[in-house]
Design an enzyme around this catalytic site. Structure first.
Site, PDB file in Angstrom:
ATOM      1  N   CYS A 115      69.345 -11.657  75.422  1.00 52.68           N
ATOM      2  CA  CYS A 115      70.447 -12.596  75.706  1.00 52.68           C
ATOM      3  C   CYS A 115      71.758 -12.173  75.058  1.00 52.68           C
ATOM      4  O   CYS A 115      72.820 -12.667  75.429  1.00 52.68           O
ATOM      5  CB  CYS A 115      70.071 -13.999  75.249  1.00 52.68           C
ATOM      6  N   HIS A 255      76.196 -18.316  74.493  1.00 49.72           N
ATOM      7  CA  HIS A 255      75.055 -18.047  75.392  1.00 49.72           C
ATOM      8  C   HIS A 255      74.393 -19.378  75.701  1.00 49.72           C
ATOM      9  O   HIS A 255      74.208 -20.221  74.811  1.00 49.72           O
ATOM     10  CB  HIS A 255      74.075 -17.102  74.693  1.00 49.72           C
ATOM     11  N   ASN A 285      68.825 -20.804  81.456  1.00 52.82           N
ATOM     12  CA  ASN A 285      69.098 -19.682  80.565  1.00 52.82           C
ATOM     13  C   ASN A 285      68.952 -18.387  81.367  1.00 52.82           C
ATOM     14  O   ASN A 285      67.852 -18.023  81.761  1.00 52.82           O
ATOM     15  CB  ASN A 285      68.096 -19.744  79.399  1.00 52.82           C
TER      16      ASN A 285
HETATM   17  O1  UT7 Z   1      67.731 -17.311  75.017  1.00 54.90           O
HETATM   18  C1  UT7 Z   1      67.613 -17.076  73.655  1.00 54.90           C
HETATM   19  C2  UT7 Z   1      66.211 -17.130  73.179  1.00 54.90           C
HETATM   20  N1  UT7 Z   1      65.565 -18.373  73.456  1.00 54.90           N
HETATM   21  C3  UT7 Z   1      65.841 -19.486  72.759  1.00 54.90           C
HETATM   22  O2  UT7 Z   1      66.721 -19.500  71.928  1.00 54.90           O
HETATM   23  C4  UT7 Z   1      64.969 -20.666  73.040  1.00 54.90           C
HETATM   24  C5  UT7 Z   1      65.054 -21.616  71.925  1.00 54.90           C
HETATM   25  N2  UT7 Z   1      64.086 -22.694  72.016  1.00 54.90           N
HETATM   26  C6  UT7 Z   1      64.209 -23.758  72.838  1.00 54.90           C
HETATM   27  O3  UT7 Z   1      65.090 -23.833  73.681  1.00 54.90           O
HETATM   28  C7  UT7 Z   1      63.229 -24.894  72.634  1.00 54.90           C
HETATM   29  O4  UT7 Z   1      62.435 -24.595  71.532  1.00 54.90           O
HETATM   30  C8  UT7 Z   1      62.309 -25.219  73.865  1.00 54.90           C
HETATM   31  C9  UT7 Z   1      63.126 -25.892  74.951  1.00 54.90           C
HETATM   32  C10 UT7 Z   1      61.672 -23.958  74.396  1.00 54.90           C
HETATM   33  C11 UT7 Z   1      61.218 -26.182  73.453  1.00 54.90           C
HETATM   34  O5  UT7 Z   1      61.826 -27.382  72.928  1.00 54.90           O
HETATM   35  P1  UT7 Z   1      61.369 -27.964  71.517  1.00 54.90           P
HETATM   36  O6  UT7 Z   1      62.137 -29.212  71.320  1.00 54.90           O
HETATM   37  O7  UT7 Z   1      61.526 -26.878  70.497  1.00 54.90           O
HETATM   38  O8  UT7 Z   1      59.871 -28.319  71.768  1.00 54.90           O
HETATM   39  P2  UT7 Z   1      58.571 -27.854  70.956  1.00 54.90           P
HETATM   40  O9  UT7 Z   1      58.213 -26.450  71.332  1.00 54.90           O
HETATM   41  O10 UT7 Z   1      58.741 -28.188  69.512  1.00 54.90           O
HETATM   42  O11 UT7 Z   1      57.485 -28.819  71.544  1.00 54.90           O
HETATM   43  C12 UT7 Z   1      57.543 -30.241  71.340  1.00 54.90           C
HETATM   44  C13 UT7 Z   1      56.526 -30.897  72.230  1.00 54.90           C
HETATM   45  C14 UT7 Z   1      55.148 -30.231  72.185  1.00 54.90           C
HETATM   46  O12 UT7 Z   1      54.173 -31.238  72.362  1.00 54.90           O
HETATM   47  P3  UT7 Z   1      53.379 -31.847  71.083  1.00 54.90           P
HETATM   48  O13 UT7 Z   1      52.693 -30.683  70.450  1.00 54.90           O
HETATM   49  O14 UT7 Z   1      54.444 -32.434  70.197  1.00 54.90           O
HETATM   50  O15 UT7 Z   1      52.478 -32.843  71.701  1.00 54.90           O
HETATM   51  C15 UT7 Z   1      55.154 -29.338  73.399  1.00 54.90           C
HETATM   52  O16 UT7 Z   1      53.857 -29.075  73.890  1.00 54.90           O
HETATM   53  O17 UT7 Z   1      56.959 -30.785  73.594  1.00 54.90           O
HETATM   54  C16 UT7 Z   1      55.923 -30.195  74.378  1.00 54.90           C
HETATM   55  N3  UT7 Z   1      56.553 -29.433  75.442  1.00 54.90           N
HETATM   56  C17 UT7 Z   1      56.852 -29.977  76.638  1.00 54.90           C
HETATM   57  N4  UT7 Z   1      56.662 -31.207  77.143  1.00 54.90           N
HETATM   58  C18 UT7 Z   1      57.101 -31.426  78.395  1.00 54.90           C
HETATM   59  C19 UT7 Z   1      56.954 -28.141  75.427  1.00 54.90           C
HETATM   60  N5  UT7 Z   1      57.495 -27.815  76.617  1.00 54.90           N
HETATM   61  C20 UT7 Z   1      57.438 -28.941  77.377  1.00 54.90           C
HETATM   62  C21 UT7 Z   1      57.837 -29.233  78.688  1.00 54.90           C
HETATM   63  N6  UT7 Z   1      57.655 -30.493  79.159  1.00 54.90           N
HETATM   64  N7  UT7 Z   1      58.433 -28.310  79.485  1.00 54.90           N
END
Ligand code: UT7
Length: 328
Positions: A115, A255, A285
């Site tokens: 990115c 980004h 993204n």
């Molecule tokens: O492009 C540059 C490199 N990439 C990045 O910088 C990405 C950076 N990270 C992010 O954008 C975020 O971490 C994500 C959008 C990928 C995930 O969001 P988050 O708020 O960090 O969620 P999390 O991974 O902490 O997960 C929280 C909860 C989990 O459930 P439990 O364990 O709390 O029950 C996940 O399983 O959300 C769940 N979850 C979802 N639920 C519904 C993860 N993805 C989804 C989804 N829909 N798509």
């Protein structure tokens, strides 16, 4: 003699017509429009159809940038294509773009910095121009990320989209152009966003394909924190190096990784919301393409005008990050 500087003469953008909405994703994985919108800011992302490939969109974006720069493709002496999703392993997508554009005088190559690729490319092009090794450079960020997205993995499939953006840089001795830039990386974060299969370490076989080893794997939550910290730090560095404060910026173009990352970085820098550009709702993204797509949208809408101080910052797999401060 006044110092030679590099400035952006023209920009362009292109993306596939195909779109995946949050409602489409609700039918594919256990997710919801509400979760995706509140956790990422994304409403839809573009997705290439079968037969559409990275250089197709890169060339379209580049042609617009060349036209707006009012130069001829044959004037270009440097082409940097930032991509993690090349048309093929060999040759470089940059060379394929060069042939298609007829930019036969250029040195062309690909740059793999995920990115941050576009800002890495701007930084290199700036140095080539300042040292007089290059007069006109074309820097492209182009990705078909959806080819590497596992549509059973809700942690990644809601994020990524396809597209390309391009910028033509030229020489100036005026007060405008790139004022400061910094690029950084830390390979200790390599496994926070990676595609394990298909390279020499784990060559592609029927088994690696059926195991989905070519798909992107991401530890999003861990990356999130590193992204906010490093984008804030590197932005502060380029501002202070050029002798500016966050309040001097006309526009912050980060980004487009996640709206919450953008908000957190802007908040830590102290850049007010009205000066922060976001298009993540419409594109998701798009990795290296996100900043040049955003720049082109801003120029077209008149959000960026000549003389404006524009700060760009990025973070991506590698981990890589960087920031560029430019006077438009
Ligand atoms: O492009 C540059 C490199 N990439 C990045 O910088 C990405 C950076 N990270 C992010 O954008 C975020 O971490 C994500 C959008 C990928 C995930 O969001 P988050 O708020 O960090 O969620 P999390 O991974 O902490 O997960 C929280 C909860 C989990 O459930 P439990 O364990 O709390 O029950 C996940 O399983 O959300 C769940 N979850 C979802 N639920 C519904 C993860 N993805 C989804 C989804 N829909 N798509």
């Amino acid at each position: 003699m006044p110092n030679t500087n590099a400035y952006i003469l023209g920009t362009g953008r292109s993306y596939p017509e195909g779109v995946i909405t949050n409602a489409d994703l609700e039918k594919m994985v256990e997710t919801s429009d509400e979760w995706i919108t509140t956790r990422t800011g994304i409403k839809q992302r573009h997705k290439a159809a079968g037969g559409e490939y990275t250089s197709l969109f890169a060339v379209r974006a580049a042609r617009q940038a060349i036209e707006k720069a009012r130069i001829d493709a044959s004037d270009i002496d440097l082409i940097i294509c930032a991509t993690v999703t090349p048309d093929q392993i060999l040759p470089a997508t940059g060379c394929l773009i060069q042939a298609e554009l007829g930019a036969h005088r250029a040195a062309a190559f690909d740059l793999v910095a995920a990115c941050s690729g576009f800002l890495y490319g701007l930084t290199l092009a700036n140095q080539m121009i300042r040292s007089d090794q290059s007069r006109y450079a074309l820097v492209i960020g182009a990705e078909i990320l959806t080819q590497y997205v596992d549509y059973t993995d809700r942690g990644t499939c809601v994020i990524f989209g396809d597209g390309a953006g391009a910028a033509v840089l030229g020489q100036t001795t005026g007060e405008r152009g790139i004022l400061s830039s910094r690029i950084r990386s830390d390979g200790r974060f390599a496994e926070q966003l990676f595609s394990p299969g298909g390279g020499t370490r784990l060559p592609a076989t029927a088994e690696t394909l059926s195991d989905g080893m070519h798909f992107f794997k991401m530890r999003g939550n861990e990356l999130f924190k590193v992204a906010v910290r490093s984008m804030t730090e590197v932005s502060t560095e380029v501002l202070s190096e050029a002798g500016y404060k966050p309040e001097d910026i006309k526009l912050f173009v980060p980004h487009q990784a996640n709206q919450r990352i953008t908000d957190a970085v802007a908040d830590r820098l102290g850049v007010e919301e009205s000066k922060v550009y976001s298009n993540i709702a419409m594109h998701g993204n798009t990795s290296s393409a996100s900043i040049p797509i955003a720049l082109d949208e801003c120029v077209e809408a008149g959000t960026i005008k000549e003389g404006d101080l524009v700060l760009m910052a990025s973070f991506g797999g590698g981990a890589t990050w960087g920031a560029v401060l430019t006077r438009w």
